[in-house]
Design an enzyme around this catalytic site. Sequence first.
Site, PDB file in Angstrom:
ATOM      1  N   SER A 276      -2.858   3.337  -2.308  1.00  0.00           N
ATOM      2  CA  SER A 276      -4.082   2.771  -2.880  1.00  0.00           C
ATOM      3  C   SER A 276      -4.377   3.376  -4.250  1.00  0.00           C
ATOM      4  O   SER A 276      -3.934   4.484  -4.574  1.00  0.00           O
ATOM      5  CB  SER A 276      -5.219   3.094  -1.909  1.00  0.00           C
TER       6      SER A 276
ATOM      7  N   TYR B 102      -9.803   9.643   1.573  1.00  0.00           N
ATOM      8  CA  TYR B 102      -8.807   8.570   1.722  1.00  0.00           C
ATOM      9  C   TYR B 102      -7.747   8.691   0.625  1.00  0.00           C
ATOM     10  O   TYR B 102      -6.540   8.639   0.895  1.00  0.00           O
ATOM     11  CB  TYR B 102      -9.541   7.246   1.642  1.00  0.00           C
TER      12      TYR B 102
HETATM   13  N1  LIG Z   1      -6.923  -4.466   1.821  1.00  0.00           N
HETATM   14  C1  LIG Z   1      -6.971  -3.731   0.712  1.00  0.00           C
HETATM   15  O1  LIG Z   1      -7.727  -4.031  -0.236  1.00  0.00           O
HETATM   16  C2  LIG Z   1      -6.087  -2.504   0.568  1.00  0.00           C
HETATM   17  C3  LIG Z   1      -5.983  -1.896  -0.668  1.00  0.00           C
HETATM   18  C4  LIG Z   1      -5.178  -0.774  -0.795  1.00  0.00           C
HETATM   19  C5  LIG Z   1      -4.492  -0.297   0.289  1.00  0.00           C
HETATM   20  N2  LIG Z   1      -4.608  -0.893   1.508  1.00  0.00           N
HETATM   21  C6  LIG Z   1      -3.860  -0.340   2.637  1.00  0.00           C
HETATM   22  O2  LIG Z   1      -3.168  -1.391   3.294  1.00  0.00           O
HETATM   23  C7  LIG Z   1      -3.080  -1.103   4.695  1.00  0.00           C
HETATM   24  C8  LIG Z   1      -3.577  -2.296   5.502  1.00  0.00           C
HETATM   25  O3  LIG Z   1      -4.920  -2.578   5.137  1.00  0.00           O
HETATM   26  P1  LIG Z   1      -5.767  -3.734   5.829  1.00  0.00           P
HETATM   27  O4  LIG Z   1      -6.691  -4.223   4.798  1.00  0.00           O
HETATM   28  O5  LIG Z   1      -4.866  -4.673   6.526  1.00  0.00           O
HETATM   29  O6  LIG Z   1      -6.604  -2.875   6.896  1.00  0.00           O
HETATM   30  P2  LIG Z   1      -7.050  -3.259   8.378  1.00  0.00           P
HETATM   31  O7  LIG Z   1      -8.176  -2.316   8.726  1.00  0.00           O
HETATM   32  O8  LIG Z   1      -7.279  -4.705   8.545  1.00  0.00           O
HETATM   33  O9  LIG Z   1      -5.781  -2.860   9.256  1.00  0.00           O
HETATM   34  C9  LIG Z   1      -5.497  -1.544   9.600  1.00  0.00           C
HETATM   35  C10 LIG Z   1      -5.038  -1.543  11.046  1.00  0.00           C
HETATM   36  O10 LIG Z   1      -4.685  -0.199  11.417  1.00  0.00           O
HETATM   37  C11 LIG Z   1      -4.999  -0.042  12.779  1.00  0.00           C
HETATM   38  N3  LIG Z   1      -5.103   1.369  13.106  1.00  0.00           N
HETATM   39  C12 LIG Z   1      -6.040   2.255  12.677  1.00  0.00           C
HETATM   40  N4  LIG Z   1      -5.822   3.453  13.233  1.00  0.00           N
HETATM   41  C13 LIG Z   1      -4.714   3.344  14.006  1.00  0.00           C
HETATM   42  C14 LIG Z   1      -4.000   4.242  14.836  1.00  0.00           C
HETATM   43  N5  LIG Z   1      -4.376   5.509  14.973  1.00  0.00           N
HETATM   44  N6  LIG Z   1      -2.903   3.786  15.480  1.00  0.00           N
HETATM   45  C15 LIG Z   1      -2.508   2.474  15.365  1.00  0.00           C
HETATM   46  N7  LIG Z   1      -3.155   1.580  14.601  1.00  0.00           N
HETATM   47  C16 LIG Z   1      -4.254   2.012  13.942  1.00  0.00           C
HETATM   48  C17 LIG Z   1      -6.323  -0.764  12.940  1.00  0.00           C
HETATM   49  O11 LIG Z   1      -6.571  -1.091  14.303  1.00  0.00           O
HETATM   50  C18 LIG Z   1      -6.140  -1.989  12.046  1.00  0.00           C
HETATM   51  O12 LIG Z   1      -5.690  -3.112  12.772  1.00  0.00           O
HETATM   52  C19 LIG Z   1      -3.833   0.191   4.905  1.00  0.00           C
HETATM   53  O13 LIG Z   1      -2.912   1.255   4.897  1.00  0.00           O
HETATM   54  C20 LIG Z   1      -4.736   0.287   3.705  1.00  0.00           C
HETATM   55  O14 LIG Z   1      -5.059   1.624   3.413  1.00  0.00           O
HETATM   56  C21 LIG Z   1      -5.375  -1.999   1.671  1.00  0.00           C
END
Ligand SMILES: NC(=O)c1ccc[n+]([C@@H]2O[C@H](COP(=O)([O-])OP(=O)(O)OC[C@H]3O[C@@H](n4cnc5c(N)ncnc54)[C@H](O)[C@@H]3O)[C@@H](O)[C@H]2O)c1
Length: 319
Positions: free
Chosen positions: A122, A146
Amino acid sequence: MKIIVTGGAGFLGSRVIRSLLANGGGKDGVPAFDSIVSVDLAPCPVEDPRVSSVTGDIADAAFAREIITEDTVGIYHLAAVLSGGSEQDFDLAMRVNVDGTRALLEAARATGNCPRFIFTSSLAVYGGPMPDVVPESLGLQPASTYGAQKAIGEFLVNDYSRKGFVDGRVCRLPTISVRPGKPNSAASSFASGIIREPLNGEASNCPVPLDTRMWLSSPDAAVKNLVHAIAVDGEKIGQWRTMNLPGVCVTVGEMLASLERVGGPAARALVTQEPEQRVIDIVCSWPGDFDVSRPLALGFVRDADFDSAVRQYKAEFVG
Ligand SMILES: NC(=O)c1ccc[n+]([C@@H]2O[C@H](COP(=O)([O-])OP(=O)(O)OC[C@H]3O[C@@H](n4cnc5c(N)ncnc54)[C@H](O)[C@@H]3O)[C@@H](O)[C@H]2O)c1
């Protein structure tokens, strides 16, 4: 042969799974696979005979070893505690974002097959003084739990790659907008909320100043890039495996102008402007623009402009 997707029940994870299924494997650089295993606390919403859904906690090292077996050709590590949640629960975020990432890397290493390992990082790894356009070489000064934990994950993936334990690809994603559904615990959740809610006739608050620059990607471009991330030749990426994925740089004021162009003045009028210090402290420490010449040359893509991301959301989810 299988591909593992941690966070496979989540917003990006479920979309990556659908795109991998559409590719089918063995095409455009995507490794051949027979199955995709979603690993998440929640069940995967994708219904397809090639997808199996395993529920469990990635921070449990024994569980990680159970799921990442010798026939694993690729691992998407998307499970995470997001920015707002990490700030609120330091211990949980350390366990999932740091211990969980290490457990997966160790399990991948134990296969002895150097599987491709895609880690979603990120912009939150940045902070402190920054040039207008951030080069790849800028040092990291995360200003949130984070961001610090994503930086640790990035370094781990790079070093496990250097050692030949995994073939890592670190994708620093732009903020995704417009994200469908409900607000989430990310501090940047408003970046979708100020567009999505008004397009659905609901009020939304903009918690940051209008001149705040945002680095954005539509969900479609982000998912395309994540599929490309497993496909691209590791040797072409070179030794340093971290990439700032392409996005578009817009101010929040310009985002609201896009909302007005696509949704009309009534939609724009639904956005209020009450500053929220908790959000300002995190989001305003992030850079707004990047030099992405290397990822573009490697075949990663970006949206034409933010209007097209707003139109994409409207066409797919409104009315
Ligand atoms: N969406 C954005 O804008 C964005 C931007 C930068 C980085 N990211 C990164 O992309 C990735 C996906 O993001 P997203 O938007 O799909 O998030 P999201 O919250 O929709 O998905 C994350 C998933 O991780 C699962 N999770 C959390 N803790 C867990 C654990 N201990 N064991 C197993 N599963 C677990 C949750 O249940 C959830 O389904 C993340 O790593 C996030 O940091 C997202």
